[in-house]
Design a protein around this motif. Structure first.
Motif, mmCIF file in Angstrom:
data_model
loop_
_atom_site.group_PDB
_atom_site.id
_atom_site.type_symbol
_atom_site.label_atom_id
_atom_site.label_comp_id
_atom_site.label_asym_id
_atom_site.label_seq_id
_atom_site.Cartn_x
_atom_site.Cartn_y
_atom_site.Cartn_z
ATOM 1 N N VAL A 174 1.234 -1.344 -0.095
ATOM 2 C CA VAL A 174 0.186 -0.088 -0.308
ATOM 3 C C VAL A 174 1.133 1.169 0.103
ATOM 4 N N PRO A 175 0.357 2.408 -0.541
ATOM 5 C CA PRO A 175 1.761 3.595 -0.821
ATOM 6 C C PRO A 175 1.885 4.258 0.150
ATOM 7 N N LEU A 176 2.501 4.828 0.561
ATOM 8 C CA LEU A 176 3.181 5.083 1.854
ATOM 9 C C LEU A 176 1.882 6.119 2.299
ATOM 10 N N PRO A 177 1.500 7.048 0.990
ATOM 11 C CA PRO A 177 0.321 8.477 1.801
ATOM 12 C C PRO A 177 -0.536 7.583 2.096
ATOM 13 N N GLY A 178 -1.458 6.442 1.239
ATOM 14 C CA GLY A 178 -2.586 5.873 1.873
ATOM 15 C C GLY A 178 -2.254 5.660 2.927
ATOM 16 N N ILE A 179 -1.541 4.869 3.912
ATOM 17 C CA ILE A 179 -0.732 5.120 4.890
ATOM 18 C C ILE A 179 -0.973 5.771 5.898
ATOM 19 N N GLN A 180 -0.075 7.121 5.669
ATOM 20 C CA GLN A 180 0.082 8.176 6.517
ATOM 21 C C GLN A 180 -1.283 8.948 6.562
ATOM 22 N N ALA A 181 -2.980 8.811 5.346
ATOM 23 C CA ALA A 181 -3.701 9.394 6.527
ATOM 24 C C ALA A 181 -4.316 8.485 6.851
ATOM 25 N N ARG A 182 -4.232 7.246 6.645
ATOM 26 C CA ARG A 182 -5.251 5.405 7.294
ATOM 27 C C ARG A 182 -4.778 6.188 9.154
ATOM 28 N N LEU A 183 -3.894 6.501 9.207
ATOM 29 C CA LEU A 183 -2.534 6.459 10.425
ATOM 30 C C LEU A 183 -3.270 7.910 11.323
ATOM 31 N N GLY A 184 -3.274 8.522 10.012
ATOM 32 C CA GLY A 184 -3.751 9.607 11.153
ATOM 33 C C GLY A 184 -2.406 11.248 11.257
ATOM 34 N N HIS A 185 -1.320 10.310 10.064
ATOM 35 C CA HIS A 185 -0.044 10.885 10.611
ATOM 36 C C HIS A 185 0.128 12.484 10.333
ATOM 37 N N GLU A 186 0.658 14.012 10.350
ATOM 38 C CA GLU A 186 0.729 15.058 10.278
ATOM 39 C C GLU A 186 1.799 15.001 9.080
ATOM 40 N N SER A 187 2.434 14.300 9.101
ATOM 41 C CA SER A 187 3.833 13.905 8.210
ATOM 42 C C SER A 187 3.845 13.032 7.887
ATOM 43 N N ILE A 188 4.606 12.507 6.524
ATOM 44 C CA ILE A 188 4.507 11.270 6.120
ATOM 45 C C ILE A 188 6.156 10.911 6.707
ATOM 46 N N THR A 189 6.523 11.948 6.587
ATOM 47 C CA THR A 189 8.382 11.765 7.770
ATOM 48 C C THR A 189 8.401 11.368 8.626
ATOM 49 N N THR A 190 7.081 11.154 9.987
ATOM 50 C CA THR A 190 6.405 10.044 10.801
ATOM 51 C C THR A 190 6.407 8.688 10.428
ATOM 52 N N THR A 191 5.509 8.701 8.713
ATOM 53 C CA THR A 191 5.371 7.194 9.015
ATOM 54 C C THR A 191 6.588 6.760 8.455
ATOM 55 N N VAL A 192 7.435 7.336 7.623
ATOM 56 C CA VAL A 192 8.992 6.486 7.339
ATOM 57 C C VAL A 192 10.051 6.139 8.755
ATOM 58 N N ASP A 193 10.065 7.285 9.304
ATOM 59 C CA ASP A 193 10.838 7.097 9.742
ATOM 60 C C ASP A 193 10.460 5.715 11.287
ATOM 61 N N ARG A 194 8.763 5.636 11.214
ATOM 62 C CA ARG A 194 8.134 5.222 12.163
ATOM 63 C C ARG A 194 8.297 3.946 11.658
ATOM 64 N N TYR A 195 7.908 3.195 10.808
ATOM 65 C CA TYR A 195 7.568 1.721 10.120
ATOM 66 C C TYR A 195 8.874 1.539 8.954
ATOM 67 N N GLY A 196 10.409 2.363 9.045
ATOM 68 C CA GLY A 196 11.563 2.416 8.488
ATOM 69 C C GLY A 196 11.658 0.448 7.906
ATOM 70 N N HIS A 197 11.630 -0.341 9.422
ATOM 71 C CA HIS A 197 12.022 -1.647 9.116
ATOM 72 C C HIS A 197 11.397 -2.768 8.224
ATOM 73 N N PRO A 198 9.900 -2.426 8.352
ATOM 74 C CA PRO A 198 9.572 -3.094 7.631
ATOM 75 C C PRO A 198 9.479 -2.142 5.707
ATOM 76 N N LEU A 199 9.835 -1.391 6.008
ATOM 77 C CA LEU A 199 9.611 -0.818 4.381
ATOM 78 C C LEU A 199 10.451 -1.385 3.551
ATOM 79 N N ALA A 200 12.214 -2.102 4.445
ATOM 80 C CA ALA A 200 12.948 -2.697 4.135
ATOM 81 C C ALA A 200 11.965 -3.772 3.191
ATOM 82 N N MET A 201 11.133 -3.992 3.322
ATOM 83 C CA MET A 201 10.572 -5.268 2.741
ATOM 84 C C MET A 201 10.135 -5.611 1.714
ATOM 85 N N LEU A 202 9.969 -4.220 0.778
ATOM 86 C CA LEU A 202 10.501 -3.418 -0.482
ATOM 87 C C LEU A 202 11.287 -2.926 -1.150
#
Length: 219
Positions: A174-202
């Motif tokens: 699922v694209p990161l902007p979609g995850i950001q919106a679903r979780l209600g993060h103010e910044s996509i940086t928060t999403t990337v920083d918080r989920y950097g380890h799972p993102l390595a799967m991509l």
């Protein structure tokens, strides 16, 4: 902590029957506890081809107590699409309730208290075997060759269901902007920083995309 699907199934099997729907809703939406515990039936649309959940209020701590108020941030006020899996549990918990009632109520009635849910949660995780080895801090005087016990285990917390939800979305690309919106993060940086380890799967998909882009002969 990010739970694998099999680990979540184990945890769920240890949750008391009166809390299973609530735990499923947390895992399948990524909502914060304060948002889910405050959810009223009026903020659910469970009919039609695209069921929806609107986050418009949350529990807030005020002067040592708690009160209902607006969600945490501007982006926390959001609308989420619901999977068919959740429609029946939500309908079941909304049955007979008024629009402004709470969808999920405590076993004894009334709003779920965070302390009450904490006890229900810890009772469930204490009887399961899902956890992560945790190394205690190495003593300052310890030498690199000293053995340090790693027998203690970190158990999942209830908020880890939100992290788990995000990791499942990442696993399904699922694209990161979609995850950001679903979780209600103010910044996509928060999403990337918080989920950097799972993102390595991509990483494999990223490499494949680059190779495809740079090679006109690639299929």
């Amino acid at each position: 902590m990010f739970l694998e699907r099999e680990e979540y199934a184990i945890l769920r099997s240890h949750v008391h029957a009166d809390s299973v729907d609530l735990v499923d809703a947390l895992a399948a939406t990524g909502l914060r506890w304060s948002e889910m515990a405050a959810l009223p039936p009026r903020d659910l649309t469970l009919h039609g081809s695209r069921p929806m959940l609107r986050v418009q209020r949350a529990w807030k701590r005020i002067d040592g107590g708690k009160a209902l108020g607006a969600p945490k941030t501007k982006r926390s006020r959001r609308t989420l699409v619901l999977s068919p899996y959740l429609v029946q549990p939500f309908k079941r918990n909304c049955a007979g309730k008024q629009p402004n009632d709470f969808v999920f109520t405590a076993p004894e009635g009334g709003a779920w208290d965070s302390g009450g849910f904490y006890h229900a949660w810890t009772r469930a995780v204490s009887t399961m075997r899902v956890g992560r080895p945790r190394s205690p801090p190495r003593p300052v005087t310890a030498s690199p060759n000293d053995r340090v016990s790693t027998t203690s285990v970190t158990r999942p917390q209830s908020h880890d269901l939100s992290h788990t939800h995000a990791s499942w979305l990442i696993a399904k690309k699922v694209p990161l902007p979609g995850i950001q919106a679903r979780l209600g993060h103010e910044s996509i940086t928060t999403t990337v920083d918080r989920y950097g380890h799972p993102l390595a799967m991509l990483d494999d998909e990223i490499i494949e995309a680059i190779e495809w882009s740079m090679n006109p002969m690639a299929a």
